[in-house]
Scaffold this motif. Structure first.
Motif, PDB file in Angstrom:
ATOM      1  N   GLU A  25      59.064  40.001  45.299  1.00 53.94           N
ATOM      2  CA  GLU A  25      59.411  39.341  46.541  1.00 53.94           C
ATOM      3  C   GLU A  25      58.152  38.968  47.319  1.00 53.94           C
ATOM      4  OE1 GLU A  25      62.051  42.023  48.549  1.00 53.94           O
ATOM      5  OE2 GLU A  25      63.426  42.082  46.857  1.00 53.94           O
ATOM      6  N   GLY A  26      58.243  37.948  48.126  1.00 49.54           N
ATOM      7  CA  GLY A  26      57.124  37.536  48.958  1.00 49.54           C
ATOM      8  C   GLY A  26      56.075  36.728  48.218  1.00 49.54           C
ATOM      9  N   GLY A  27      56.386  36.271  47.011  1.00 47.47           N
ATOM     10  CA  GLY A  27      55.455  35.432  46.270  1.00 47.47           C
ATOM     11  C   GLY A  27      54.519  36.165  45.334  1.00 47.47           C
ATOM     12  N   LEU A  28      54.703  37.465  45.159  1.00 48.61           N
ATOM     13  CA  LEU A  28      53.847  38.200  44.231  1.00 48.61           C
ATOM     14  C   LEU A  28      54.040  37.654  42.820  1.00 48.61           C
ATOM     15  CD1 LEU A  28      51.938  40.652  43.729  1.00 48.61           C
ATOM     16  CD2 LEU A  28      54.005  41.974  43.250  1.00 48.61           C
ATOM     17  N   ASN A  29      52.955  37.260  42.191  1.00 51.94           N
ATOM     18  CA  ASN A  29      52.987  36.781  40.823  1.00 51.94           C
ATOM     19  C   ASN A  29      51.593  37.003  40.247  1.00 51.94           C
ATOM     20  OD1 ASN A  29      53.365  35.551  38.380  1.00 51.94           O
ATOM     21  ND2 ASN A  29      54.190  33.657  39.215  1.00 51.94           N
ATOM     22  N   VAL A  30      51.440  38.069  39.475  1.00 51.66           N
ATOM     23  CA  VAL A  30      50.125  38.492  39.006  1.00 51.66           C
ATOM     24  C   VAL A  30      50.137  38.652  37.492  1.00 51.66           C
ATOM     25  CG1 VAL A  30      48.368  40.309  39.160  1.00 51.66           C
ATOM     26  CG2 VAL A  30      49.708  39.705  41.183  1.00 51.66           C
ATOM     27  N   ARG A  31      49.138  38.020  36.868  1.00 50.80           N
ATOM     28  CA  ARG A  31      48.943  38.193  35.433  1.00 50.80           C
ATOM     29  C   ARG A  31      48.234  39.527  35.211  1.00 50.80           C
ATOM     30  NH1 ARG A  31      45.735  33.694  32.318  1.00 50.80           N
ATOM     31  NH2 ARG A  31      45.063  33.541  34.448  1.00 50.80           N
ATOM     32  N   LEU A  32      48.655  40.249  34.190  1.00 50.48           N
ATOM     33  CA  LEU A  32      48.048  41.533  33.845  1.00 50.48           C
ATOM     34  C   LEU A  32      47.229  41.392  32.569  1.00 50.48           C
ATOM     35  CD1 LEU A  32      51.122  43.866  34.473  1.00 50.48           C
ATOM     36  CD2 LEU A  32      49.205  43.419  36.010  1.00 50.48           C
ATOM     37  N   ALA A  33      46.209  42.218  32.459  1.00 47.87           N
ATOM     38  CA  ALA A  33      45.374  42.245  31.268  1.00 47.87           C
ATOM     39  C   ALA A  33      44.988  43.685  30.967  1.00 47.87           C
ATOM     40  CB  ALA A  33      44.120  41.402  31.475  1.00 47.87           C
ATOM     41  N   VAL A  34      44.856  43.986  29.711  1.00 52.03           N
ATOM     42  CA  VAL A  34      44.436  45.313  29.281  1.00 52.03           C
ATOM     43  C   VAL A  34      42.918  45.323  29.203  1.00 52.03           C
ATOM     44  CG1 VAL A  34      44.616  47.070  27.478  1.00 52.03           C
ATOM     45  CG2 VAL A  34      46.582  45.587  27.980  1.00 52.03           C
ATOM     46  N   PRO A  35      42.259  46.247  29.931  1.00 55.81           N
ATOM     47  CA  PRO A  35      40.797  46.300  29.873  1.00 55.81           C
ATOM     48  C   PRO A  35      40.308  46.748  28.490  1.00 55.81           C
ATOM     49  CG  PRO A  35      41.655  48.105  31.217  1.00 55.81           C
ATOM     50  CD  PRO A  35      42.822  47.262  30.822  1.00 55.81           C
ATOM     51  N   GLU A  36      39.098  46.349  28.175  1.00 54.14           N
ATOM     52  CA  GLU A  36      38.513  46.721  26.886  1.00 54.14           C
ATOM     53  C   GLU A  36      38.485  48.233  26.700  1.00 54.14           C
ATOM     54  OE1 GLU A  36      34.743  44.867  26.153  1.00 54.14           O
ATOM     55  OE2 GLU A  36      35.513  42.881  26.668  1.00 54.14           O
ATOM     56  N   ALA A  37      38.231  48.977  27.790  1.00 53.39           N
ATOM     57  CA  ALA A  37      38.155  50.440  27.706  1.00 53.39           C
ATOM     58  C   ALA A  37      39.471  51.062  27.245  1.00 53.39           C
ATOM     59  CB  ALA A  37      37.762  51.025  29.070  1.00 53.39           C
ATOM     60  N   MET A  38      40.553  50.288  27.357  1.00 52.04           N
ATOM     61  CA  MET A  38      41.863  50.785  26.928  1.00 52.04           C
ATOM     62  C   MET A  38      42.354  50.050  25.688  1.00 52.04           C
ATOM     63  SD  MET A  38      43.773  51.481  30.547  1.00 52.04           S
ATOM     64  CE  MET A  38      45.199  52.220  29.759  1.00 52.04           C
ATOM     65  N   GLY A  39      41.412  49.386  24.963  1.00 53.30           N
ATOM     66  CA  GLY A  39      41.769  48.726  23.719  1.00 53.30           C
ATOM     67  C   GLY A  39      42.193  47.280  23.857  1.00 53.30           C
ATOM     68  N   GLY A  40      42.101  46.734  25.065  1.00 56.47           N
ATOM     69  CA  GLY A  40      42.479  45.341  25.259  1.00 56.47           C
ATOM     70  C   GLY A  40      41.306  44.410  25.037  1.00 56.47           C
ATOM     71  N   ASP A  41      41.560  43.124  25.245  1.00 62.55           N
ATOM     72  CA  ASP A  41      40.503  42.137  25.063  1.00 62.55           C
ATOM     73  C   ASP A  41      39.719  41.873  26.341  1.00 62.55           C
ATOM     74  OD1 ASP A  41      42.171  40.579  26.642  1.00 62.55           O
ATOM     75  OD2 ASP A  41      42.679  39.170  25.047  1.00 62.55           O
ATOM     76  N   GLY A  42      40.094  42.557  27.429  1.00 61.50           N
ATOM     77  CA  GLY A  42      39.374  42.385  28.687  1.00 61.50           C
ATOM     78  C   GLY A  42      39.583  41.023  29.306  1.00 61.50           C
ATOM     79  N   GLY A  43      40.646  40.351  28.903  1.00 59.52           N
ATOM     80  CA  GLY A  43      40.924  39.017  29.428  1.00 59.52           C
ATOM     81  C   GLY A  43      41.157  39.024  30.928  1.00 59.52           C
ATOM     82  N   GLU A  44      41.280  37.821  31.471  1.00 59.51           N
ATOM     83  CA  GLU A  44      41.455  37.680  32.910  1.00 59.51           C
ATOM     84  C   GLU A  44      42.836  38.165  33.329  1.00 59.51           C
ATOM     85  OE1 GLU A  44      41.477  34.120  36.144  1.00 59.51           O
ATOM     86  OE2 GLU A  44      40.013  34.020  34.525  1.00 59.51           O
ATOM     87  N   GLY A  45      42.852  38.993  34.332  1.00 58.62           N
ATOM     88  CA  GLY A  45      44.096  39.522  34.865  1.00 58.62           C
ATOM     89  C   GLY A  45      43.848  40.857  35.541  1.00 58.62           C
ATOM     90  N   SER A  46      44.811  41.287  36.284  1.00 56.84           N
ATOM     91  CA  SER A  46      44.728  42.562  36.993  1.00 56.84           C
ATOM     92  C   SER A  46      45.302  43.678  36.136  1.00 56.84           C
ATOM     93  CB  SER A  46      45.513  42.474  38.307  1.00 56.84           C
ATOM     94  OG  SER A  46      44.926  41.535  39.167  1.00 56.84           O
ATOM     95  N   THR A  47      45.125  44.880  36.603  1.00 55.50           N
ATOM     96  CA  THR A  47      45.713  46.046  35.951  1.00 55.50           C
ATOM     97  C   THR A  47      46.667  46.711  36.942  1.00 55.50           C
ATOM     98  OG1 THR A  47      43.989  47.535  36.752  1.00 55.50           O
ATOM     99  CG2 THR A  47      43.609  46.460  34.600  1.00 55.50           C
ATOM    100  N   PRO A  48      47.607  47.513  36.460  1.00 54.44           N
ATOM    101  CA  PRO A  48      48.456  48.256  37.379  1.00 54.44           C
ATOM    102  C   PRO A  48      47.629  49.113  38.345  1.00 54.44           C
ATOM    103  CG  PRO A  48      49.390  48.332  35.184  1.00 54.44           C
ATOM    104  CD  PRO A  48      48.022  47.697  35.058  1.00 54.44           C
ATOM    105  N   GLU A  49      46.510  49.657  37.858  1.00 52.30           N
ATOM    106  CA  GLU A  49      45.656  50.473  38.721  1.00 52.30           C
ATOM    107  C   GLU A  49      45.010  49.619  39.811  1.00 52.30           C
ATOM    108  OE1 GLU A  49      46.826  52.215  35.249  1.00 52.30           O
ATOM    109  OE2 GLU A  49      45.467  50.494  35.265  1.00 52.30           O
ATOM    110  N   GLY A  50      44.650  48.392  39.483  1.00 48.68           N
ATOM    111  CA  GLY A  50      44.086  47.489  40.487  1.00 48.68           C
ATOM    112  C   GLY A  50      45.094  47.151  41.572  1.00 48.68           C
ATOM    113  N   LEU A  51      46.341  46.937  41.169  1.00 47.56           N
ATOM    114  CA  LEU A  51      47.394  46.658  42.143  1.00 47.56           C
ATOM    115  C   LEU A  51      47.649  47.879  43.014  1.00 47.56           C
ATOM    116  CD1 LEU A  51      49.835  44.706  39.813  1.00 47.56           C
ATOM    117  CD2 LEU A  51      48.320  43.745  41.567  1.00 47.56           C
ATOM    118  N   PHE A  52      47.646  49.049  42.395  1.00 49.90           N
ATOM    119  CA  PHE A  52      47.829  50.283  43.149  1.00 49.90           C
ATOM    120  C   PHE A  52      46.683  50.494  44.133  1.00 49.90           C
ATOM    121  CE2 PHE A  52      46.967  54.808  43.679  1.00 49.90           C
ATOM    122  CZ  PHE A  52      48.141  55.201  44.294  1.00 49.90           C
TER     123      PHE A  52
END
Length: 141
Positions: A25-52
């Motif tokens: 609600e309120g226009g929240l629309n965020v792409r998520l990405a898995v950081p390299e430290a957690m096995g992801g490609d480190g692509g552009e996007g936020s993490t749940p921890e960043g949102l928190f």
């Protein structure tokens, strides 16, 4: 309004887990990405921890403002609250930890500490974290 009556609610939805997106609600629309430290490609996007971390910083700054107003603090410079949230491995599970870096220009160390302590008692996020998540409160000049 009665004690424990809901003041506000909002809903957000996650699609695709850590590599997906969240919307709400309120226009929240965020792409998520898995950081390299957690096995992801480190692509552009936020993490749940960043949102928190963003939510924690905003809520805690508001709580300090509420304490300052309630206690008629003199005007002081723009406060700044930066939150860091991270995960640690705990066996097969993950443990959340957080830190708040707080700048309260124009206040003495004692006044600033009093605001931080008061905010801990009324901020919904720090109250929820108490006893569950280690939070480091760091005052900076």
């Amino acid at each position: 309004m009665t004690q424990n009556e809901t003041l506000f609610e909002t809903t957000s939805s996650a699609h695709g887990g850590r590599a997906g997106h969240v919307e709400g609600e309120g226009g929240l629309n965020v792409r998520l990405a898995v950081p390299e430290a957690m096995g992801g490609d480190g692509g552009e996007g936020s993490t749940p921890e960043g949102l928190f971390a963003a939510a924690l910083a905003a809520c805690f700054a508001s709580a300090m403002g509420a304490v300052a107003r309630a206690e008629n603090y003199p005007e002081f410079g723009d406060m700044e609250v930066s939150a860091t949230a991270g995960l640690s491995l705990d066996g097969e599970a993950h443990t959340l930890h957080a830190a708040l870096d707080i700048k309260l220009p124009g206040l003495s160390r004692e006044q600033a500490r009093h605001l931080v302590d008061g905010a801990k008692d009324i901020c919904a996020y720090t109250r929820a974290l108490k006893g569950n998540v280690d939070v480091d409160y760091r005052l900076h000049d």
